[in-house]
Design an enzyme around this catalytic site. Sequence first.
Site, PDB file in Angstrom:
ATOM      1  N   LYS A  39      63.368 -36.255  38.697  1.00 54.98           N
ATOM      2  CA  LYS A  39      62.999 -36.179  38.395  1.00 54.98           C
ATOM      3  C   LYS A  39      62.727 -36.567  36.304  1.00 54.98           C
ATOM      4  O   LYS A  39      63.380 -37.096  36.111  1.00 54.98           O
ATOM      5  CB  LYS A  39      63.684 -34.616  38.371  1.00 54.98           C
ATOM      6  CG  LYS A  39      64.541 -34.565  37.160  1.00 54.98           C
ATOM      7  CD  LYS A  39      65.739 -33.118  37.560  1.00 54.98           C
ATOM      8  CE  LYS A  39      67.276 -32.952  36.447  1.00 54.98           C
ATOM      9  NZ  LYS A  39      67.936 -32.135  37.015  1.00 54.98           N
ATOM     10  N   TYR A  51      60.729 -40.446   2.172  1.00 55.08           N
ATOM     11  CA  TYR A  51      60.151 -38.955   1.799  1.00 55.08           C
ATOM     12  C   TYR A  51      61.366 -38.084   1.787  1.00 55.08           C
ATOM     13  O   TYR A  51      62.220 -37.513   2.064  1.00 55.08           O
ATOM     14  CB  TYR A  51      59.657 -38.727   3.435  1.00 55.08           C
ATOM     15  CG  TYR A  51      57.985 -38.492   4.007  1.00 55.08           C
ATOM     16  CD1 TYR A  51      57.346 -38.525   3.086  1.00 55.08           C
ATOM     17  CD2 TYR A  51      57.372 -39.140   5.085  1.00 55.08           C
ATOM     18  CE1 TYR A  51      56.414 -38.882   3.236  1.00 55.08           C
ATOM     19  CE2 TYR A  51      56.962 -39.105   5.841  1.00 55.08           C
ATOM     20  CZ  TYR A  51      55.431 -39.225   4.556  1.00 55.08           C
ATOM     21  OH  TYR A  51      54.726 -39.027   5.077  1.00 55.08           O
TER      22      TYR A  51
END
Length: 393
Positions: free
Chosen positions: A48, A269
């Site tokens: 899946k 950042y």
Amino acid sequence: MSSSNAHISGPPSDLAGAILTVDLDAIQENWKRLAAKAAPAECGAAVKGNAYGLGVEQVAAALWAAGCRTFFVARPMEGGELRAILPREAVIYVLDGLFPGQAEFYAREDLRPALITIEEAREWAAFGTQYGRNLPCAIHVDTGINRLGFSGAAFEALLGDNEIMARLNLALLMSHLACADEPNHPLNGRQKAAFAAVRRRLPGVPASLANSSGIFLGAEYTHDLVRPGIALYGGNPIAPESNPMLPVAHLQGTVLQLREIQAGESVGYGATWRATRPTRIAILGAGYKDGVPRSLSSRATNGPAQVYIGDRRCPVIGRISMDMMAVDVTQVPVDLCRRGTRAELIGRNIAIDETAEWAGTISYELLTRLGQRFTRLYSGGESHFSKAKALTS
Ligand SMILES: *Cc1c(COP(=O)(O)O)cnc(C)c1O
């Protein structure tokens, strides 16, 4: 595994900033190990979610070539895609069950619904009558995870409905474990007992309970068919014990730039990481757009996360950004870390379970979230791929 004989899809690898190599030979070896462990039970495969993000087309074909004959998907459409890849003899179960009006699609694609309600059972039985043949299906019974499946009462109601039961071709009786990765969890024993009681109500129907970790709970859990997923793809089914599976997903980022920074300077950042000594850093071209979890950003708790460059592990520093991440490579010999050097994010040296833990998640989520921007290479893929294709035609 080498990339020279790899089946290349997507952009050429010399233009790739980041590479995901899926080792199909390792998937086949993992399937064989699980099959040997589970024997005499049959070993199927959960494919899946696009084979847990690794590419169902290549993965399913490789599994088929290794000898796998029974496959599990979640969605009906995944079943349709898988049918186009695999020969008609492949058995495909759809775990979502059967929504109203879908039976014709299932019949056309030769998919078996894992039925979870009496309404679904009624629909499948009625469709079989109309079709002129009782089509195979699984009955999925819930034994304690409280996710999908017949409850005890609903299962009894089904058994009591002779009209439905007479027209169902029961190919499999299945249930799913909630805590298989915790061998000492008391729910395992309770589910095993509940499943045994369910089986006594339908003697002779093949049974399946174990996922990857369930296979390692012992012979009382393997029944007639096992349904491993993550272990096929290299996840550790018996953590914290050492992993009996081979790594499958090899994730590499390219060093884009190197820089020397002074004590007191920050990286990335938010300036969240600050150098306490002169530091050599490498900027890698892999970021959260590629599926590197932003939660791998350096922090004090269970990190820092590490990547492997040259001949050693290096800590991730600062924040993961969209396209990039920074690594402290001060300890790596200069000639082993240059612009263009490939850094291992996941692979032989950095286990997928390790990275998942640093990110505060599990290997399943890490794999299924890998981005499309990686250049995807399949090693060992072509022969298995063509074998399955040849059998289909
Ligand atoms: C996903 C799934 C599996 C495979 O589980 P793993 O833990 O990946 O081995 C097996 N059975 C069912 C019902 C599933 O949903």
